[in-house]
Motif scaffolding. Structure first.
Motif, PDB file in Angstrom:
ATOM      1  N   HIS A   9       0.840  -1.199   0.000  1.00 25.41           N
ATOM      2  CA  HIS A   9       0.000   0.000   0.000  1.00 25.41           C
ATOM      3  C   HIS A   9       0.877   1.251   0.000  1.00 25.41           C
ATOM      4  CE1 HIS A   9      -3.301   2.650   0.752  1.00 25.41           C
ATOM      5  NE2 HIS A   9      -2.743   3.102   1.863  1.00 25.41           N
ATOM      6  N   VAL A  10       0.455   2.256  -0.767  1.00 25.41           N
ATOM      7  CA  VAL A  10       1.160   3.539  -0.800  1.00 25.41           C
ATOM      8  C   VAL A  10       0.189   4.584  -0.260  1.00 25.41           C
ATOM      9  CG1 VAL A  10       2.305   5.223  -2.287  1.00 25.41           C
ATOM     10  CG2 VAL A  10       2.394   2.783  -2.868  1.00 25.41           C
ATOM     11  N   ASP A  11       0.545   5.263   0.824  1.00 22.51           N
ATOM     12  CA  ASP A  11      -0.399   6.251   1.348  1.00 22.51           C
ATOM     13  C   ASP A  11      -0.193   7.599   0.643  1.00 22.51           C
ATOM     14  OD1 ASP A  11       1.563   7.764   2.592  1.00 22.51           O
ATOM     15  OD2 ASP A  11       1.126   7.053   4.611  1.00 22.51           O
ATOM     16  N   THR A  12      -0.971   8.605   1.035  1.00 24.91           N
ATOM     17  CA  THR A  12      -0.960   9.859   0.272  1.00 24.91           C
ATOM     18  C   THR A  12       0.383  10.579   0.370  1.00 24.91           C
ATOM     19  OG1 THR A  12      -1.982  10.907   2.160  1.00 24.91           O
ATOM     20  CG2 THR A  12      -3.438  10.280   0.353  1.00 24.91           C
ATOM     21  N   SER A  13       1.157  10.273   1.420  1.00 21.76           N
ATOM     22  CA  SER A  13       2.483  10.887   1.504  1.00 21.76           C
ATOM     23  C   SER A  13       3.532  10.052   0.769  1.00 21.76           C
ATOM     24  CB  SER A  13       2.903  11.026   2.978  1.00 21.76           C
ATOM     25  OG  SER A  13       3.194   9.743   3.503  1.00 21.76           O
ATOM     26  N   GLY A  14       3.117   8.898   0.241  1.00 18.89           N
ATOM     27  CA  GLY A  14       4.041   8.035  -0.474  1.00 18.89           C
ATOM     28  C   GLY A  14       4.522   6.861   0.354  1.00 18.89           C
ATOM     29  N   LYS A  15       4.306   6.896   1.652  1.00 18.30           N
ATOM     30  CA  LYS A  15       4.827   5.867   2.560  1.00 18.30           C
ATOM     31  C   LYS A  15       4.252   4.488   2.214  1.00 18.30           C
ATOM     32  CE  LYS A  15       7.041   5.692   6.738  1.00 18.30           C
ATOM     33  NZ  LYS A  15       6.572   5.428   8.096  1.00 18.30           N
ATOM     34  N   MET A  16       5.139   3.501   2.174  1.00 17.39           N
ATOM     35  CA  MET A  16       4.741   2.146   1.776  1.00 17.39           C
ATOM     36  C   MET A  16       4.571   1.232   2.996  1.00 17.39           C
ATOM     37  SD  MET A  16       7.176   1.414  -1.532  1.00 17.39           S
ATOM     38  CE  MET A  16       8.760   1.708  -0.755  1.00 17.39           C
ATOM     39  N   ILE A  76       3.255  -3.184   3.646  1.00 20.41           N
ATOM     40  CA  ILE A  76       2.690  -4.381   3.005  1.00 20.41           C
ATOM     41  C   ILE A  76       1.279  -4.577   3.540  1.00 20.41           C
ATOM     42  CG2 ILE A  76       2.927  -6.861   2.617  1.00 20.41           C
ATOM     43  CD1 ILE A  76       5.936  -6.513   2.992  1.00 20.41           C
ATOM     44  N   ALA A  77       0.276  -4.371   2.692  1.00 20.28           N
ATOM     45  CA  ALA A  77      -1.116  -4.516   3.136  1.00 20.28           C
ATOM     46  C   ALA A  77      -1.437  -5.994   3.332  1.00 20.28           C
ATOM     47  CB  ALA A  77      -2.062  -3.879   2.131  1.00 20.28           C
ATOM     48  N   PHE A  78      -1.088  -6.804   2.350  1.00 21.28           N
ATOM     49  CA  PHE A  78      -1.304  -8.252   2.471  1.00 21.28           C
ATOM     50  C   PHE A  78      -0.495  -8.961   1.395  1.00 21.28           C
ATOM     51  CE2 PHE A  78      -4.642  -6.388  -0.127  1.00 21.28           C
ATOM     52  CZ  PHE A  78      -4.633  -7.160  -1.279  1.00 21.28           C
ATOM     53  N   GLN A  79      -0.318 -10.264   1.602  1.00 20.26           N
ATOM     54  CA  GLN A  79       0.264 -11.123   0.587  1.00 20.26           C
ATOM     55  C   GLN A  79      -0.745 -12.212   0.251  1.00 20.26           C
ATOM     56  OE1 GLN A  79       4.015 -12.356   2.629  1.00 20.26           O
ATOM     57  NE2 GLN A  79       5.030 -11.032   1.125  1.00 20.26           N
ATOM     58  N   ILE A  80      -0.662 -12.731  -0.963  1.00 16.12           N
ATOM     59  CA  ILE A  80      -1.491 -13.873  -1.336  1.00 16.12           C
ATOM     60  C   ILE A  80      -0.555 -15.045  -1.609  1.00 16.12           C
ATOM     61  CG2 ILE A  80      -3.091 -14.800  -3.058  1.00 16.12           C
ATOM     62  CD1 ILE A  80      -4.121 -11.911  -3.449  1.00 16.12           C
ATOM     63  N   GLN A  81      -0.796 -16.145  -0.911  1.00 18.41           N
ATOM     64  CA  GLN A  81       0.020 -17.339  -1.119  1.00 18.41           C
ATOM     65  C   GLN A  81      -0.495 -18.069  -2.355  1.00 18.41           C
ATOM     66  OE1 GLN A  81       0.833 -19.761   2.357  1.00 18.41           O
ATOM     67  NE2 GLN A  81       0.549 -21.611   1.131  1.00 18.41           N
ATOM     68  N   THR A  82       0.413 -18.500  -3.213  1.00 17.25           N
ATOM     69  CA  THR A  82       0.004 -19.098  -4.488  1.00 17.25           C
ATOM     70  C   THR A  82       0.707 -20.438  -4.700  1.00 17.25           C
ATOM     71  OG1 THR A  82       1.817 -18.230  -5.822  1.00 17.25           O
ATOM     72  CG2 THR A  82      -0.038 -16.727  -5.427  1.00 17.25           C
ATOM     73  N   PRO A  83       0.264 -21.208  -5.696  1.00 16.59           N
ATOM     74  CA  PRO A  83       1.012 -22.414  -6.065  1.00 16.59           C
ATOM     75  C   PRO A  83       2.460 -22.066  -6.429  1.00 16.59           C
ATOM     76  CG  PRO A  83      -1.116 -22.355  -7.191  1.00 16.59           C
ATOM     77  CD  PRO A  83      -0.953 -21.031  -6.508  1.00 16.59           C
ATOM     78  N   GLY A  84       3.322 -23.064  -6.429  1.00 16.19           N
ATOM     79  CA  GLY A  84       4.758 -22.835  -6.619  1.00 16.19           C
ATOM     80  C   GLY A  84       5.170 -22.617  -8.064  1.00 16.19           C
TER      81      GLY A  84
END
Ligand code: RUQ
Ligand code: CUA
Length: 662
Positions: free
Chosen positions: A204-211, A213-221
Motif C-alpha cells: 500500500h502507498v499512502d498519500t504521503s508516499g509511505k509504503m 505491506i497490506a497483504f500477501q497472497i500465497q500461491t502455487p509454486g
C-alpha cells in the motif's frame, strides 16, 4: 553438403538464432533524413520528456532527456554510488539495510511512475530490487531514494513494482517459489512440489508516499514474471504472468517449457481487501527491513518489521483465477482502456489478447477448465479477444499509444511490431539493434499515453558503438511513432542494463523540482547551522567534528587532538542556499570514501585513522574560483598523547606540542 545435411545445418542455425537473437540487416541505412532535426535539442533548451530508465545489474536508475537521449542523472537506489555518496555517508547507509544486513549492490529491473486516475502525476517513481527482494520509492522533487521496503516470503522480486491507477498499491510477485519464511526452509530441493510456494504482495502507498505491506497472497509454486494492474473498467484487478507451471526445480530451460500453456494469474484485489477486513488473513511472523529517508534530518532509519498478513486463495473464493496463456509468458500488459490484456509467450507463435469483459463473463458462467491447485482455470477460448498471428519471434513486452495501437518487442527476431488492438492486424515492423527486451512509449502503460515515441531497450550492442573491450554499453533506440510507419531517430548508450523505463512530460516534474534544503529546516542532529556552531568534541574514543562548508572554506579547517584508535565523525553542513552549489568532502585514507553535501544539508563521514600524522581534507566538487583553496588538515597523534582537542579556521598560533607523538 547433401540436401538433408543442409537442412540440418539450416535448422541448427535457425535454432541457434532463436536462442541468441538474430541480427537484422541494413543497420546503418535504417535512419531517415530528418532524424537529426527531430532529436536535436538546441543548447540551453529543455527536452520534452524525462525518461526514467532502470539500470539492471547496476542497481541504479538513470534519467535521460527525450528526444535528445542526453543523460542527466543516475539515481542511486539499490547500490552504493560514489557520485552521490549514497551508501557511504552515515546518513544514507541505513537505506541499504535488509534482514540479511547491509546489501550494497542489487539488480533493478522495473520502473513505475505514480499515477492519479490512471495518468502519470510526477510525484514518485518506484523500482524493484530483484535479488534481495525490495521496492524503492524515489521522490521526484529531489530525485533521491526516499524509502525502501523489503518483501518477505519472496525470492527474486521480478514481477514488481507494478502500480494501480491511483497509486493505491505497487505489487510484487516472487520470481522464485521457495519454502516460505515462517516454515522450516531446510528441505531437499527436489521436494519443490510439496514445499515450495509463491506469493504476490500488495504494498500500500499512502498519500504521503509511505509504503507498507497490506497483504500477501500465497500461491502455487510457479514463477511470477511480470504484472500489470487493470485500469478503467478493470481497475481493482492485477494480472501476473507466470511460467514454470510445471513446478520444475532443475534445468528449467527444458523442464519449465513442457506445457503448451502457462498462466496469467488474475487477482481481484478489491475482493482481497474485503477478505482482509473480514479477518481471513493469517498473521505470519517474518522479518523485513523498512528504510525511510527523512528529508528534514537528511538521515535514513532502518527498522525490522515482524509481521505480514497472508491470504490463502483456498479460503478466499472469487479472489484469484488462472487464465491459460501460451507458452512461458513474459510480459503481461493492459491497454489504456483496461479492456485488453496482452500476454507475451516467449516461446509462442502468437500474441494472445484477452478481454476483461469476457473474463468477467467466464467467471460469472463458471466457464472453467478445471483448477490448478484448487484455483479455477478459465477456459482459454472463453476469455480470448483474439490472437495476433505470425507477429514475430520471441515476443516480450507490449506498450500502447492513444490511438488503439500496440507495440510489441521481439527479442529473437529483434524488432518492434506495431499492431491494432481492435482487429489484431500487424501494421508495421522495424528492426532493433539488437535483441530488444523492454520497450516503452511515454505514458504507454497508463490510461493516457502521450505517444510520439517508442524507445527500444536493447540487450546486445555489438557493432553499434566504438568498442570498449569485452563489454559494450547497452543501448536505447528512439523511434518516431507519430506517423503510420515507425522511424528510427537515435541510438543512445545506457547505464547498466536497461530493463523497463517510463517517460513522462517534463513539465509534470520541473515545476516541483527542489533547488536547496532550507538551512532553518535542517533537523540533522549533527548540523552546524552557522560558523558559530562549528566545533570539535570528544566523546570517549569518538571525535565529532561539526564542520561548515561555504565558498571557499571549511570551518574549522585545522583540527588537532585526535588519537590513533579514535573514530572521527566529520559532520559537514553545507551553508549555501543557492541552487547547484554542493560541496564535497574527502580525507586522505578514508576507507569509507567521500561525501557530497547539497545546499542546506548535513552529511557525515566516519573515518578511522590507521596511522599518526597530518592528513589533508578538501572539497571535491569544483564550487568556486577558489575551490582549490577549500582545504585543511587534521592531525592524528599517538594513543597516549596529550595533544588537546583544538580546532580553528584562520588562526596561526601554535595549538599543541609537536613532539608528543614520540
Ligand atoms: S525483464 S526483457 Cu527483467 Cu522486465 Cu523483460
Ligand atoms: Cu567547495 Cu569546492
Amino acid at each position: 553438403m547433401n540436401t538433408s545435411s543442409k537442412l540440418i545445418a539450416i535448422t541448427t542455425v535457425a535454432a541457434i538464432a532463436s536462442l541468441i537473437g538474430c541480427k537484422p540487416r541494413g543497420a546503418q541505412s535504417a535512419v531517415s533524413g530528418d532524424a537529426a532535426q527531430k532529436t536535436y535539442v538546441a543548447p540551453g533548451k529543455y527536452d520534452e520528456f524525462y525518461d526514467f530508465v532502470s539500470g539492471g545489474f547496476s542497481g541504479q536508475m538513470s534519467v535521460y532527456g527525450l528526444p535528445s537521449g542526453r543523460l542527466f542523472r543516475v539515481i542511486p537506489v539499490f547500490s552504493v554510488d560514489p557520485e552521490k555518496g549514497y551508501g557511504y555517508s552515515e546518513e544514507t547507509k541505513p537505506m541499504l539495510n535488509t534482514s540479511h544486513g547491509y546489501v550494497p549492490w542489487d539488480d533493478l529491473h522495473h520502473i513505475a511512475l505514480s499515477e492519479t486516475n490512471g495518468v502519470q502525476d510526477g510525484r514518485w517513481v518506484f523500482a524493484n530490487g530483484n535479488n534481495t527482494p525490495r521496492i524503492a520509492r524515489v521522490d521526484l522533487k529531489t530525485f533521491r531514494t526516499a524509502e525502501i521496503l523489503e518483501i518477505p516470503n519472496s525470492a527474486g522480486n521480478h514481477s514488481s513494482p507494478f502500480i494501480t491507477e491511483n497509486s493505491e498499491y505497487v505489487v510484487a510477485g516472487t520470481r522464485f517459489s521457495v519454502p516460505l519464511d515462517n516454515t522450516n526452509g531446510d528441505v531437499p530441493i527436489n521436494t519443490y512440489k510439496q514445499n515450495f510456494k509463491g506469493t504476490v504482495s500488495f504494498v500500500h502507498v499512502d498519500t504521503s508516499g509511505k509504503m507498507s505491506i497490506a497483504f500477501q497472497i500465497q500461491t502455487p509454486g510457479v514463477n511470477f514474471d511480470l504484472a500489470r494492474a487493470g485500469k478503467g473498467k478493470s481497475h481493482g484487478w492485477v494480472f501476473f504472468s507466470c511460467y514454470n507451471s510445471e513446478k520444475a526445480n532443475t534445468l528449467l530451460e527444458v523442464n519449465a517449457s513442457q506445457r503448451d500453456k502457462d498462466f496469467i494469474m488474475c487477482v481481484n484485489w478489491k475482493k482481497a481487501e474485503e477478505y482482509v477486513k473480514a479477518g481471513k488473513a493469517e498473521k505470519r511472523t517474518v522479518a523485513y527491513a523498512h528504510n525511510v529517508y527523512n528529508e528534514n534530518s537528511h538521515s535514513a532509519t532502518s527498522e525490522i518489521e515482524k509481521e505480514v498478513l497472508v491470504l490463502d486463495p483456498k479460503n478466499c473464493p472469487d479472489m484469484v483465477y488462472f487464465m491459460p496463456c501460451p507458452k512461458s509468458p513474459h510480459g503481461c500488459d493492459t491497454d489504456p482502456s483496461g479492456e485488453y490484456i496482452v500476454g507475451s509467450g516467449k516461446l509462442a507463435a502468437v500474441i494472445p489478447v484477452f478481454s476483461f469483459t469476457k473474463i468477467q463473463k467466464a467467471i460469472a458462467d463458471k466457464n472453467f477448465d478445471g483448477d490448478y491447485d484448487g484455483i479455477p482455470v478459465l477456459k482459454y477460448e472463453s476469455v480470448l479477444h483474439g490472437e495476433v498471428q505470425k507477429p514475430g519471434l520471441g515476443p516480450l513486452h507490449t506498450e500502447f499509444d492513444a490511438d488503439g495501437n500496440a507495440y510489441t518487442s521481439f527479442f529473437v527476431s529483434s524488432e518492434i511490431v506495431k499492431w491494432r488492438i481492435s482487429d489484431l492486424k500487424v501494421l508495421d515492423r522495424v528492426p532493433t539493434y539488437y535483441s530488444v527486451g523492454h520497450l516503452s512509449v511515454p505514458g504507454g502503460p497508463t490510461r493516457k499515453p502521450w505517444g510520439k515515441y517508442v524507445i527500444a531497450y536493447n540487450k546486445i550492442t555489438k557493432d553499434r558503438y566504438l568498442p570498449t573491450g569485452p563489454e559494450l554499453a547497452q543501448s536505447a533506440q528512439l523511434y518516431d511513432i507519430s506517423g503510420e510507419k515507425m522511424k528510427l531517430l537515435l541510438d543512445f548508450p545506457t547505464i547498466g542494463e536497461p530493463h523497463y523505463a517510463e517517460a513522462i512530460p517534463a513539465d509534470l516534474i520541473v515545476k516541483n523540482s527542489q533547488k536547496i534544503y532550507k538551512i532553518e529546516d535542517n533537523q540533522n542532529p549533527f548540523a552546524a547551522k552557522g560558523d558559530a556552531n562549528a566545533k570539535v568534541e570528544r566523546k570517549g574514543n569518538e571525535v565529532h567534528c561539526y564542520i561548515t562548508a561555504i565558498r571557499s572554506h571549511f570551518t574549522p579547517d585545522n583540527i588537532e587532538g585526535v588519537k590513533l584508535g579514535d573514530i572521527v565523525y566529520f559532520h559537514i553542513t553545507n551553508l549555501e542556499q543557492d541552487w547547484d552549489i554542493p560541496h564535497g568532502f574527502a580525507v586522505k585514507g578514508a576507507n569509507n570514501a567521500e561525501l557530497l553535501i547539497m545546499p542546506g544539508e548535513t552529511q557525515t563521514l566516519a573515518w578511522k585513522p590507521d596511522r599518526t600524522g597530518v592528513f589533508p581534507i578538501y572539497c571535491t566538487d569544483f564550487c568556486s574560483a577558489l575551490h582549490q583553496e577549500m582545504q585543511g588538515y587534521i592531525r592524528v597523534s599517538a594513543p597516549g598523547s596529550n595533544v588537546p582537542i583544538t580546532f580553528s579556521t584562520g588562526k596561526n598560533e601554535p595549538t599543541g606540542p609537536i613532539a608528543q607523538n614520540k
